[in-house]
Design a protein around this motif. Structure first.
Motif, PDB file in Angstrom:
ATOM      1  N   GLY A 279       0.815  -1.216   0.000  1.00  0.00           N
ATOM      2  CA  GLY A 279       0.000   0.000   0.000  1.00  0.00           C
ATOM      3  C   GLY A 279       0.843   1.257   0.000  1.00  0.00           C
ATOM      4  O   GLY A 279       0.553   2.211  -0.743  1.00  0.00           O
TER       5      GLY A 279
ATOM      6  N   CYS B 227      -3.097   3.339   5.143  1.00  0.00           N
ATOM      7  CA  CYS B 227      -3.219   3.059   3.711  1.00  0.00           C
ATOM      8  C   CYS B 227      -4.680   2.897   3.307  1.00  0.00           C
ATOM      9  O   CYS B 227      -5.074   3.266   2.193  1.00  0.00           O
TER      10      CYS B 227
ATOM     11  N   ILE C 108      -5.187   0.603   0.066  1.00  0.00           N
ATOM     12  CA  ILE C 108      -5.762  -0.657   0.525  1.00  0.00           C
ATOM     13  C   ILE C 108      -7.267  -0.561   0.359  1.00  0.00           C
ATOM     14  O   ILE C 108      -7.891   0.402   0.824  1.00  0.00           O
TER      15      ILE C 108
END
Length: 354
Positions: free
Chosen positions: A270, A295, A301
């Motif tokens: 990420g 993230c 993500i």
């Protein structure tokens, strides 16, 4: 209710002295067979249940449990578990419950053996263990059984070891669920990257292996034409090494827009995606550790599968407390909920109920 029944009431019903009832309740000697029979009959008729909390406090003894887990960094999944275990000690501090932590390196079996030998030398009342390889874990748990020391397994369920209890996710179902959620947003993908962190040809736990089995089972049944590409980011390497591996992969696989990992390190990919401005690529991972959550908020993500690490640590200690201190039965298998987090609901995720 049975909690309001006095020893005096039992004595009157049984036709014996209060002292005799007290000796029966605490399994002390010097009680005749006829008297014991009368007291036990009265207890059954009155549906009496002893106040185990009061009894445990009356003994005024201390209990030391040992927790054997992988050595970990801060802001890691295992730190959450450790904090939960310490919280359970605080909750049960009136009963003088203490937990001692022992650590081992995931890929060094000798350190696991050293940790469990140190544990056994201290003759603990109970043990919580995150399993290593089955062979070495069995050597340890066999000795615990021989010494009649109850133990709880966490993270990886190995029923053949006959633990008192287990806490963790159903790993296969978790991986199957992760695949199903991923393909809701990746159903048009022709290839997906599976990021692994390995050493000596193996991932860190049986749990991760089982998650991947569940993932591949779903993909085989529902998306058999999607190509699955494995990418290994070797454990104990630095960012530059990971950047090189990921850069080479994404340059040679321009059709990859979705990735998944079955460990708590989705943030490695990420963070790379954010730094290289690859906004059209996302990764799905596990565990609500802070780096993953960052993230998730930034959009690299897509989803996280959460499993209440803090509560797992708490419940493991609590299970030993109930079984050893209060002499209560505890459920043998305790699967944690499989929860999915996105940037829209991550702020509302409750890590603890206490």
């Amino acid at each position: 209710m049975s909690q309001k029944i006095r020893i005096k009431d039992i004595a009157i019903r049984a036709g014996v002295s209060v002292g005799t009832v007290d000796r029966v309740l605490h399994n002390r000697p010097n009680v005749s067979a006829p008297a014991r029979e009368k007291v036990e009959k009265a207890l059954a008729e009155m549906d009496y249940e002893p106040n185990m909390y009061a009894s445990a406090l009356a003994y005024n003894r201390s209990y030391t449990f040992y927790f054997i887990m992988p050595k970990h960094a801060s802001e890691a999944y295992w730190e959450e578990i450790e904090e939960g275990a310490m919280r359970a000690c605080e909750v049960h501090r009136d009963f003088h419950v203490d937990v001692k932590m022992l650590y081992y390196h995931r890929f060094d079996d000798d350190t696991f053996v050293e940790a469990y030998e140190q544990c056994l030398a201290q003759s603990p009342e109970g043990v919580i263990v995150v399993p290593s390889q089955l062979e070495h874990t069995r050597q340890f748990t066999d000795q615990l059984h021989e010494r009649e020391i109850p133990f709880v397994l966490l993270d990886s369920y190995m029923p053949d070891l006959r633990p008192l209890s287990f806490y963790g996710q159903d790993s296969f179902c978790s991986g199957y669920f992760a695949a199903k959620m991923l393909m809701l947003i990746a159903r048009d993908s022709t290839e997906i990257m599976v990021m692994k962190q390995m050493k000596n040809g193996r991932v860190a736990s049986k749990q991760q292996d089982n998650r991947e089995v569940g993932f591949r089972h779903y993909m085989h049944d529902h998306f058999p034409k999607v190509q699955i590409n494995d990418v290994n980011l070797p454990l104990e390497e630095g960012r530059s090494t990971y950047d090189d591996i990921l850069e080479n992969y994404f340059k040679s696989h321009p059709k990859t827009h979705h990735c998944i990992t079955f460990c708590s390190k989705a943030h490695i990919v990420g963070d790379f995606l954010l730094r290289t401005n690859r906004r059209k690529i996302q990764i799905m991972g596990y565990d609500m550790v802070q780096k993953n959550a960052n993230c998730l908020r930034e959009g690299s993500i897509s989803f996280l599968i959460a499993q209440h690490a803090y509560m797992q640590g708490y419940y493991c200690v609590d299970a030993l407390f109930k079984a050893i201190v209060l002499k209560k039965k505890v459920p043998p298998v305790n699967y944690m909920p499989i929860e999915i987090l996105s940037k829209e609901n991550v702020e509302f995720y409750q890590r603890t109920m206490f």
